[in-house]
Design an enzyme around this catalytic site. Structure first.
Site, PDB file in Angstrom:
ATOM      1  N   ASP A  13      -5.691  10.388   1.324  1.00 57.88           N
ATOM      2  CA  ASP A  13      -7.229   9.958   0.794  1.00 57.88           C
ATOM      3  C   ASP A  13      -8.130  11.183   0.819  1.00 57.88           C
ATOM      4  O   ASP A  13      -9.155  10.837   1.218  1.00 57.88           O
ATOM      5  CB  ASP A  13      -7.674   8.926   1.766  1.00 57.88           C
ATOM      6  CG  ASP A  13      -7.082   7.695   1.705  1.00 57.88           C
ATOM      7  OD1 ASP A  13      -6.162   7.348   0.753  1.00 57.88           O
ATOM      8  OD2 ASP A  13      -7.194   6.754   2.572  1.00 57.88           O
ATOM      9  N   GLU A  14      -7.502  12.156   0.490  1.00 59.14           N
ATOM     10  CA  GLU A  14      -8.253  13.498   0.454  1.00 59.14           C
ATOM     11  C   GLU A  14      -9.223  13.830  -0.739  1.00 59.14           C
ATOM     12  O   GLU A  14      -9.952  14.574  -0.688  1.00 59.14           O
ATOM     13  CB  GLU A  14      -7.514  14.767   0.911  1.00 59.14           C
ATOM     14  CG  GLU A  14      -6.686  14.834   2.250  1.00 59.14           C
ATOM     15  CD  GLU A  14      -5.276  14.160   2.288  1.00 59.14           C
ATOM     16  OE1 GLU A  14      -5.002  13.723   1.142  1.00 59.14           O
ATOM     17  OE2 GLU A  14      -4.606  14.180   3.092  1.00 59.14           O
ATOM     18  N   LYS A  16      -7.438  13.537  -3.717  1.00 63.02           N
ATOM     19  CA  LYS A  16      -6.461  14.586  -4.546  1.00 63.02           C
ATOM     20  C   LYS A  16      -6.774  13.930  -5.942  1.00 63.02           C
ATOM     21  O   LYS A  16      -6.306  14.780  -6.813  1.00 63.02           O
ATOM     22  CB  LYS A  16      -5.185  14.049  -3.890  1.00 63.02           C
ATOM     23  CG  LYS A  16      -4.820  14.739  -2.748  1.00 63.02           C
ATOM     24  CD  LYS A  16      -3.310  14.604  -2.221  1.00 63.02           C
ATOM     25  CE  LYS A  16      -3.134  13.100  -2.066  1.00 63.02           C
ATOM     26  NZ  LYS A  16      -3.671  12.650  -0.846  1.00 63.02           N
ATOM     27  N   GLY A  17      -7.003  12.645  -6.077  1.00 63.92           N
ATOM     28  CA  GLY A  17      -6.840  12.325  -7.451  1.00 63.92           C
ATOM     29  C   GLY A  17      -7.611  12.937  -8.518  1.00 63.92           C
ATOM     30  O   GLY A  17      -7.105  13.345  -9.531  1.00 63.92           O
ATOM     31  N   GLY A  40      -3.083   5.554  -3.716  1.00 60.80           N
ATOM     32  CA  GLY A  40      -4.051   5.006  -4.448  1.00 60.80           C
ATOM     33  C   GLY A  40      -4.907   6.261  -4.909  1.00 60.80           C
ATOM     34  O   GLY A  40      -5.417   6.818  -4.048  1.00 60.80           O
ATOM     35  N   HIS A  41      -4.666   6.653  -6.217  1.00 59.65           N
ATOM     36  CA  HIS A  41      -5.772   7.848  -6.596  1.00 59.65           C
ATOM     37  C   HIS A  41      -6.861   7.181  -7.645  1.00 59.65           C
ATOM     38  O   HIS A  41      -6.398   6.277  -8.462  1.00 59.65           O
ATOM     39  CB  HIS A  41      -4.929   8.637  -7.665  1.00 59.65           C
ATOM     40  CG  HIS A  41      -4.044   9.460  -6.806  1.00 59.65           C
ATOM     41  ND1 HIS A  41      -2.899  10.236  -7.330  1.00 59.65           N
ATOM     42  CD2 HIS A  41      -3.916   9.805  -5.378  1.00 59.65           C
ATOM     43  CE1 HIS A  41      -2.425  11.062  -6.433  1.00 59.65           C
ATOM     44  NE2 HIS A  41      -2.881  10.661  -5.156  1.00 59.65           N
ATOM     45  N   GLN A 223      -0.345  10.514  -0.089  1.00 63.35           N
ATOM     46  CA  GLN A 223      -0.440  10.663   1.229  1.00 63.35           C
ATOM     47  C   GLN A 223      -1.117  12.060   1.775  1.00 63.35           C
ATOM     48  O   GLN A 223      -1.612  12.694   0.744  1.00 63.35           O
ATOM     49  CB  GLN A 223       0.940   9.948   2.283  1.00 63.35           C
ATOM     50  CG  GLN A 223       1.066   8.682   1.789  1.00 63.35           C
ATOM     51  CD  GLN A 223       2.076   8.340   0.659  1.00 63.35           C
ATOM     52  OE1 GLN A 223       2.752   8.803   0.269  1.00 63.35           O
ATOM     53  NE2 GLN A 223       1.364   7.331  -0.010  1.00 63.35           N
ATOM     54  N   THR A 303      -5.730  -0.326  -0.085  1.00 64.73           N
ATOM     55  CA  THR A 303      -5.962  -1.559   0.848  1.00 64.73           C
ATOM     56  C   THR A 303      -7.241  -1.988   0.844  1.00 64.73           C
ATOM     57  O   THR A 303      -7.489  -3.288   1.357  1.00 64.73           O
ATOM     58  CB  THR A 303      -5.472  -1.279   1.941  1.00 64.73           C
ATOM     59  OG1 THR A 303      -6.091  -0.246   2.462  1.00 64.73           O
ATOM     60  CG2 THR A 303      -4.153  -0.731   2.040  1.00 64.73           C
ATOM     61  N   ARG A 307     -12.208   3.204   5.906  1.00 65.59           N
ATOM     62  CA  ARG A 307     -11.635   4.259   6.512  1.00 65.59           C
ATOM     63  C   ARG A 307     -12.288   4.728   7.798  1.00 65.59           C
ATOM     64  O   ARG A 307     -13.500   4.510   8.028  1.00 65.59           O
ATOM     65  CB  ARG A 307     -11.738   5.515   5.861  1.00 65.59           C
ATOM     66  CG  ARG A 307     -10.757   5.319   4.609  1.00 65.59           C
ATOM     67  CD  ARG A 307     -10.840   6.658   3.303  1.00 65.59           C
ATOM     68  NE  ARG A 307     -10.009   6.232   2.249  1.00 65.59           N
ATOM     69  CZ  ARG A 307     -10.476   6.590   1.102  1.00 65.59           C
ATOM     70  NH1 ARG A 307     -11.335   7.300   0.820  1.00 65.59           N
ATOM     71  NH2 ARG A 307      -9.558   6.175   0.058  1.00 65.59           N
ATOM     72  N   GLY A 417     -18.298  15.793  -5.943  1.00 67.80           N
ATOM     73  CA  GLY A 417     -18.628  14.457  -6.577  1.00 67.80           C
ATOM     74  C   GLY A 417     -17.176  14.127  -7.199  1.00 67.80           C
ATOM     75  O   GLY A 417     -16.199  14.895  -7.430  1.00 67.80           O
TER      76      GLY A 417
HETATM   77  P1  IMP Z   1       3.049   2.882   4.995  1.00 64.68           P
HETATM   78  O1  IMP Z   1       3.114   4.218   4.073  1.00 64.68           O
HETATM   79  O2  IMP Z   1       2.545   1.719   4.149  1.00 64.68           O
HETATM   80  O3  IMP Z   1       4.365   2.463   5.604  1.00 64.68           O
HETATM   81  O4  IMP Z   1       1.809   2.900   5.912  1.00 64.68           O
HETATM   82  C1  IMP Z   1       2.210   3.843   6.998  1.00 64.68           C
HETATM   83  C2  IMP Z   1       0.616   4.729   7.346  1.00 64.68           C
HETATM   84  O5  IMP Z   1       0.345   5.723   6.487  1.00 64.68           O
HETATM   85  C3  IMP Z   1      -0.552   3.508   7.557  1.00 64.68           C
HETATM   86  O6  IMP Z   1      -1.316   4.095   8.618  1.00 64.68           O
HETATM   87  C4  IMP Z   1      -1.168   3.739   6.169  1.00 64.68           C
HETATM   88  O7  IMP Z   1      -2.470   3.434   6.366  1.00 64.68           O
HETATM   89  C5  IMP Z   1      -0.831   5.367   6.044  1.00 64.68           C
HETATM   90  N1  IMP Z   1      -0.952   5.666   4.510  1.00 64.68           N
HETATM   91  C6  IMP Z   1       0.238   5.378   3.523  1.00 64.68           C
HETATM   92  N2  IMP Z   1      -0.500   5.931   2.303  1.00 64.68           N
HETATM   93  C7  IMP Z   1      -1.582   6.067   2.506  1.00 64.68           C
HETATM   94  C8  IMP Z   1      -2.346   6.897   1.549  1.00 64.68           C
HETATM   95  O8  IMP Z   1      -1.993   6.936   0.225  1.00 64.68           O
HETATM   96  N3  IMP Z   1      -3.492   7.343   2.046  1.00 64.68           N
HETATM   97  C9  IMP Z   1      -3.714   6.850   3.307  1.00 64.68           C
HETATM   98  N4  IMP Z   1      -3.241   6.421   4.346  1.00 64.68           N
HETATM   99  C10 IMP Z   1      -1.846   5.995   3.829  1.00 64.68           C
END
Ligand code: IMP
Length: 430
Positions: A13-14, A16-17, A40-41, A223, A303, A307, A417
């Site tokens: 969630d940096e 990147k999108g 999710g981007h 990620q 989700t 955060r 932004g």
């Molecule tokens: P999983 O990848 O669904 O198994 O989740 C494992 C961990 O990685 C959890 O803490 C998620 O919140 C985190 N996580 C997985 N994908 C992302 C992402 O795209 N952004 C932020 N956290 C992520």
């Protein structure tokens, strides 16, 4: 610089999108190399706002070929939904190719992910519940189903028959859940394979051709490095290698072909899900960083979870940069700090009497470290309208420069932004 990997340098969630969206418009081939629809981007461009989970961001450019590589785990229902939405909004998906080697997230993966989380109780990882861990586990234990299998009736039936027998034993005997029907699953996934069939191919040939022609290639990360299954805050990690090594493996590009690794980091830090977060904060400064209600609000794209937020952790970012050979840093969301009179940066960890340069491997130890902070002056000026680095307030320039110095990488991009036009290019990437 034709082959560039863009990776998250924090816990995902940096932001990147929108950088990927910008760079994808300069690339001719964009490869999403790992993870699944846990990512999710959010992309904001001239066509509107899009939330992509699996489709590479180059999809918006008619010039760009897009690949979902072998390292990705694909939920076909989610991917089809995404493709349908893009088509409905006027974006052609004809230039999307899916590796036939990519693994499929099956319904039992999603179910097991959620059941395992429930069972973990207090020790929950906080997974996204999308079946990512169980799908990668099956891939490694050689019981996975790949995209190519969905196109081959007999293979799909044979593999499903064996796999479902085991999964149903686990589901019914261990969790007291209902068994999954072989008949229904077989027919449904055959149909999904049929619907995606035109996109599924041997992507190796496409990648090799692009390499031979020296075309600009973007390896699109999902990620972040601190969620890496080997080097992240294990077990609070995802189940894949989201960094530069994973980029090579998942895209099918040898490491010697990589010309640059861009590490993306927010100007502060966030984490979604459980696990250690040494610089996490609460209170008014945290509320400012979360900026509820703004387009930049710190809510997980996938989700919808709020955060966790904190100060920039240079110990973690330097560690991530070293592990991944990050040579260029992209700092996002600088504007979120616009109203803060002072800003803290963690430059080291204290553990008892010792000062640590690197994060300890064990979560229980990492949870005991105390961040050592340096406090820098804020700029108290809006930056969202700035388009050139030297036009940023001096304190903002100094802040970014200090982050680069601590991390050990040159500055490439700064964003102020969510829009494509709000990315300040300091060093050309392609
Ligand atoms: P999983 O990848 O669904 O198994 O989740 C494992 C961990 O990685 C959890 O803490 C998620 O919140 C985190 N996580 C997985 N994908 C992302 C992402 O795209 N952004 C932020 N956290 C992520």
């Amino acid at each position: 610089m034709p082959v560039v990997a863009l990776i998250g340098a924090q816990w995902g969630d940096e932001g990147k999108g929108h950088l990927i969206d910008l760079l994808a418009s300069q690339a001719r081939l964009v490869v999403r190399y790992g993870g699944g629809n846990n990512a999710g981007h959010t992309v904001v461009n001239h066509l509107g706002t899009f939330k992509l989970h699996l489709v590479p961001s180059g999809i918006f450019d008619p010039q760009t070929v897009n690949i979902i590589g072998a390292g990705v785990v694909i939920d076909p229902e989610v991917l089809l939904g995404e493709l349908k939405e893009l088509e409905a909004r006027g974006v052609s998906t004809a230039r999307l190719f899916i590796s036939e080697r990519a693994h499929v997230i099956m319904p039992y993966h999603v179910q097991l992910d959620q059941l395992q989380e429930q069972d973990r109780g207090e020790g929950k990882i906080g997974t996204t519940g999308r079946g990512i861990g169980p799908a990668y586990a099956d891939k490694m234990s050689r019981t996975g189903i790949r995209m190519a299998d969905l196109l081959h009736e007999q293979t799909l039936l044979n593999r499903l028959r064996v796999v479902l027998e085991e999964k149903n034993r686990i589901l019914t005997r261990l969790y007291g859940a209902s068994p999954i029907s072989l008949h229904d699953t077989y027919l449904r996934y055959l149909e999904l394979g049929h619907q995606l069939g035109d996109h599924v191919t041997d992507t190796h040939a496409i990648v090799q051709r692009a390499l031979e022609k020296d075309l600009p290639i973007l390896l699109e990360g999902a990620q972040g490095a601190l969620l890496d299954v080997d080097y992240g805050t294990y077990p609070y990690v995802t189940s894949s290698p989201p960094g530069a090594a994973g980029a090579c493996q998942g895209a099918g590009i040898g490491p010697t072909r990589l010309n640059a690794v861009i590490g993306v980091a927010k100007a502060y830090a966030t984490r979604v899900g459980a696990g250690p977060f040494p610089t996490e904060i609460d209170g008014p400064a945290a509320d400012t960083l979360r900026q509820i209600g703004t387009p930049w609000a710190e809510v997980g794209t996938t989700t919808g979870r709020l955060r966790r937020v904190g100060w920039f952790d240079a110990v973690m970012a330097r560690y991530a940069a070293q592990l991944n050979g990050v040579d260029t840093l992209a700092i996002t969301k600088l504007d979120v700090l616009d109203t803060l009179p002072t800003i803290k940066v963690c430059t080291g960890y204290r553990l008892n009497d010792a000062q640590l340069e690197y994060p300890p491997a064990t979560v229980a130890v990492l949870e005991q470290v105390e961040p050592i902070y340096e406090e820098l002056p804020g700029w108290m000026t809006p930056t969202t309208g700035v388009r050139r680095f030297h036009e940023l307030p001096e304190a903002a320039q100094a802040y970014v420069a200090r982050l680069c110095q601590l991390v050990g990488a040159r500055l490439g991009l700064v964003s102020v932004g969510p829009g494509r036009d709000q990315v300040i290019t300091v060093a050309e990437i392609f």
